[in-house]
Write a protein that holds these residues in place. Structure first.
Motif, mmCIF file in Angstrom:
data_model
loop_
_atom_site.group_PDB
_atom_site.id
_atom_site.type_symbol
_atom_site.label_atom_id
_atom_site.label_comp_id
_atom_site.label_asym_id
_atom_site.label_seq_id
_atom_site.Cartn_x
_atom_site.Cartn_y
_atom_site.Cartn_z
ATOM 1 N N SER A 63 5.301 -0.208 12.507
ATOM 2 C CA SER A 63 5.696 1.155 12.861
ATOM 3 C C SER A 63 4.818 1.670 13.998
ATOM 4 O O SER A 63 3.908 0.990 14.463
ATOM 5 C CB SER A 63 5.603 2.071 11.635
ATOM 6 O OG SER A 63 4.265 2.207 11.218
ATOM 7 N N ARG A 64 5.109 2.872 14.430
ATOM 8 C CA ARG A 64 4.374 3.493 15.531
ATOM 9 C C ARG A 64 3.616 4.703 15.008
ATOM 10 O O ARG A 64 4.026 5.332 14.040
ATOM 11 C CB ARG A 64 5.344 3.944 16.618
ATOM 12 C CG ARG A 64 6.350 2.908 17.033
ATOM 13 C CD ARG A 64 5.961 2.026 18.150
ATOM 14 N NE ARG A 64 5.518 2.805 19.278
ATOM 15 C CZ ARG A 64 4.536 2.428 20.065
ATOM 16 N NH1 ARG A 64 3.929 1.299 19.860
ATOM 17 N NH2 ARG A 64 4.154 3.156 21.070
ATOM 18 N N VAL A 85 1.103 -0.061 14.499
ATOM 19 C CA VAL A 85 0.417 -0.082 13.204
ATOM 20 C C VAL A 85 0.496 -1.471 12.590
ATOM 21 O O VAL A 85 1.555 -2.095 12.587
ATOM 22 C CB VAL A 85 1.059 0.947 12.239
ATOM 23 C CG1 VAL A 85 0.380 0.906 10.879
ATOM 24 C CG2 VAL A 85 1.008 2.334 12.838
ATOM 25 N N THR A 86 -0.625 -1.930 12.060
ATOM 26 C CA THR A 86 -0.681 -3.164 11.287
ATOM 27 C C THR A 86 -1.480 -2.890 10.025
ATOM 28 O O THR A 86 -2.617 -2.424 10.096
ATOM 29 C CB THR A 86 -1.380 -4.292 12.081
ATOM 30 O OG1 THR A 86 -0.754 -4.431 13.346
ATOM 31 C CG2 THR A 86 -1.316 -5.607 11.332
ATOM 32 N N TRP A 119 -11.609 -1.293 -2.250
ATOM 33 C CA TRP A 119 -10.690 -1.228 -1.127
ATOM 34 C C TRP A 119 -9.644 -2.335 -1.205
ATOM 35 O O TRP A 119 -8.492 -2.131 -0.890
ATOM 36 C CB TRP A 119 -11.453 -1.307 0.187
ATOM 37 C CG TRP A 119 -12.169 -0.036 0.552
ATOM 38 C CD1 TRP A 119 -12.061 1.184 -0.059
ATOM 39 C CD2 TRP A 119 -13.096 0.142 1.601
ATOM 40 N NE1 TRP A 119 -12.862 2.095 0.548
ATOM 41 C CE2 TRP A 119 -13.521 1.488 1.583
ATOM 42 C CE3 TRP A 119 -13.635 -0.693 2.566
ATOM 43 C CZ2 TRP A 119 -14.427 2.008 2.494
ATOM 44 C CZ3 TRP A 119 -14.547 -0.176 3.474
ATOM 45 C CH2 TRP A 119 -14.938 1.169 3.435
ATOM 46 N N ALA A 120 -10.045 -3.530 -1.606
ATOM 47 C CA ALA A 120 -9.105 -4.650 -1.705
ATOM 48 C C ALA A 120 -8.070 -4.408 -2.800
ATOM 49 O O ALA A 120 -6.890 -4.733 -2.628
ATOM 50 C CB ALA A 120 -9.853 -5.951 -1.964
ATOM 51 N N ASP A 121 -8.491 -3.823 -3.917
ATOM 52 C CA ASP A 121 -7.596 -3.639 -5.058
ATOM 53 C C ASP A 121 -6.720 -2.404 -4.961
ATOM 54 O O ASP A 121 -5.567 -2.431 -5.400
ATOM 55 C CB ASP A 121 -8.407 -3.571 -6.358
ATOM 56 C CG ASP A 121 -9.129 -4.877 -6.656
ATOM 57 O OD1 ASP A 121 -8.700 -5.926 -6.136
ATOM 58 O OD2 ASP A 121 -10.136 -4.837 -7.396
ATOM 59 N N ALA A 122 -7.252 -1.300 -4.425
ATOM 60 C CA ALA A 122 -6.539 -0.032 -4.550
ATOM 61 C C ALA A 122 -6.270 0.708 -3.247
ATOM 62 O O ALA A 122 -5.606 1.736 -3.268
ATOM 63 C CB ALA A 122 -7.324 0.888 -5.483
ATOM 64 N N CYS A 123 -6.771 0.232 -2.107
ATOM 65 C CA CYS A 123 -6.629 0.968 -0.852
ATOM 66 C C CYS A 123 -5.877 0.140 0.187
ATOM 67 O O CYS A 123 -5.633 -1.039 0.003
ATOM 68 C CB CYS A 123 -8.001 1.349 -0.302
ATOM 69 S SG CYS A 123 -8.908 2.467 -1.366
ATOM 70 N N ARG A 124 -5.559 0.807 1.283
ATOM 71 C CA ARG A 124 -4.956 0.105 2.418
ATOM 72 C C ARG A 124 -5.889 0.223 3.618
ATOM 73 O O ARG A 124 -6.446 1.285 3.874
ATOM 74 C CB ARG A 124 -3.601 0.708 2.785
ATOM 75 C CG ARG A 124 -2.553 0.482 1.737
ATOM 76 C CD ARG A 124 -1.157 0.872 2.174
ATOM 77 N NE ARG A 124 -1.095 2.175 2.796
ATOM 78 C CZ ARG A 124 -0.299 2.467 3.837
ATOM 79 N NH1 ARG A 124 0.491 1.558 4.350
ATOM 80 N NH2 ARG A 124 -0.277 3.681 4.345
ATOM 81 N N VAL A 125 -6.040 -0.875 4.342
ATOM 82 C CA VAL A 125 -6.793 -0.884 5.592
ATOM 83 C C VAL A 125 -5.768 -1.040 6.708
ATOM 84 O O VAL A 125 -4.980 -1.987 6.712
ATOM 85 C CB VAL A 125 -7.841 -2.016 5.626
ATOM 86 C CG1 VAL A 125 -8.543 -2.054 6.969
ATOM 87 C CG2 VAL A 125 -8.845 -1.833 4.502
ATOM 88 N N VAL A 126 -5.758 -0.081 7.633
ATOM 89 C CA VAL A 126 -4.737 -0.004 8.669
ATOM 90 C C VAL A 126 -5.392 -0.134 10.035
ATOM 91 O O VAL A 126 -6.415 0.499 10.310
ATOM 92 C CB VAL A 126 -3.977 1.341 8.571
ATOM 93 C CG1 VAL A 126 -2.962 1.475 9.674
ATOM 94 C CG2 VAL A 126 -3.318 1.480 7.217
ATOM 95 N N ARG A 127 -4.783 -0.942 10.888
ATOM 96 C CA ARG A 127 -5.259 -1.159 12.259
ATOM 97 C C ARG A 127 -4.282 -0.483 13.210
ATOM 98 O O ARG A 127 -3.076 -0.740 13.146
ATOM 99 C CB ARG A 127 -5.333 -2.654 12.524
ATOM 100 C CG ARG A 127 -5.797 -3.043 13.886
ATOM 101 C CD ARG A 127 -5.822 -4.584 13.984
ATOM 102 N NE ARG A 127 -6.046 -5.009 15.337
ATOM 103 C CZ ARG A 127 -7.233 -5.166 15.884
ATOM 104 N NH1 ARG A 127 -8.305 -4.950 15.169
ATOM 105 N NH2 ARG A 127 -7.357 -5.554 17.133
ATOM 106 N N LEU A 128 -4.797 0.381 14.091
ATOM 107 C CA LEU A 128 -3.986 1.073 15.090
ATOM 108 C C LEU A 128 -4.352 0.523 16.463
ATOM 109 O O LEU A 128 -5.410 0.832 17.004
ATOM 110 C CB LEU A 128 -4.241 2.582 15.036
ATOM 111 C CG LEU A 128 -4.010 3.277 13.697
ATOM 112 C CD1 LEU A 128 -4.408 4.741 13.783
ATOM 113 C CD2 LEU A 128 -2.567 3.130 13.261
ATOM 114 N N THR A 129 -3.467 -0.302 17.009
ATOM 115 C CA THR A 129 -3.710 -0.929 18.301
ATOM 116 C C THR A 129 -3.090 -0.077 19.402
ATOM 117 O O THR A 129 -1.885 0.174 19.381
ATOM 118 C CB THR A 129 -3.112 -2.344 18.329
ATOM 119 O OG1 THR A 129 -3.599 -3.063 17.194
ATOM 120 C CG2 THR A 129 -3.493 -3.074 19.602
ATOM 121 N N PRO A 130 -3.893 0.373 20.388
ATOM 122 C CA PRO A 130 -3.362 1.247 21.442
ATOM 123 C C PRO A 130 -2.309 0.546 22.292
ATOM 124 O O PRO A 130 -2.468 -0.612 22.657
ATOM 125 C CB PRO A 130 -4.582 1.588 22.298
ATOM 126 C CG PRO A 130 -5.758 1.156 21.531
ATOM 127 C CD PRO A 130 -5.322 0.138 20.546
#
Length: 172
Positions: A63-64, A85-86, A119-130
């Motif tokens: 997504s954007r 978004v990744t 973080w691994a079990d309950a969260c999301r890690v999001v990468r925003l590439t410009p």
């Protein structure tokens, strides 16, 4: 935009994002203020878990997102940019590298030893590439109404309260 202008715009995005402690990120819903780290050419966020910041709606792989970077000292807008978004897969090599950076910036974590596991079990890690910076500033203020919240403001203080507090100090 010439090649030199594009390089300068990318450098502005990187430096401003690195130095700012806060980004405004908008997916499909309203923009949210997010703490982040700059890691390997992208902004990385963690959230949507217990004790972590809520991520904006619509941040899914592919997504954007629209990102606005504010000045650390004055709080004003420096630059805005579009991002791809990744969502990083938990415990992958990319995820481990990003979480190592995030962990160093996470303030007041209640469980510092188990942080990466949580973080691994309950969260999301999001990468925003410009993708592309927006060099034209908007004409309007971009001010928006505050997001709904369950937090409330207590009722206003009674008019006589300052006098009552001053009397107590005088008795001591």
């Amino acid at each position: 935009m010439t090649a030199a202008d594009a390089l300068l715009a990318r450098a502005l995005v990187e430096e401003a994002t690195k130095k700012s402690g806060l980004l405004w990120v908008r997916g499909t819903g309203p923009a949210r203020a997010m703490w982040h780290v700059w890691h390997e050419g992208a902004a990385v966020l963690v959230g949507d878990g217990p004790g972590e910041q809520p991520l904006p709606e619509g941040l899914e792989t592919g997504s954007r997102a629209e990102v606005t970077v504010r000045s650390k000292d004055k709080g004003g807008r420096i630059v805005a940019w579009s991002a791809t978004v990744t969502v990083l897969e938990p415990r992958s090599a990319e995820w481990e590298a990003a979480v190592a950076e995030l962990k160093g910036k996470r303030l007041n974590a209640p469980d510092a030893e188990q942080l990466t596991e949580r973080w691994a079990d309950a969260c999301r890690v999001v990468r925003l590439t410009p993708d592309e910076p927006h060099t034209d500033l908007p004409d309007g203020s971009l001010a928006a109404a505050p997001l709904p919240t369950s937090a409330i403001t207590r009722e206003s203080a009674p008019a006589a309260l300052p006098r009552l507090l001053l009397k107590r100090r005088g008795r001591r």
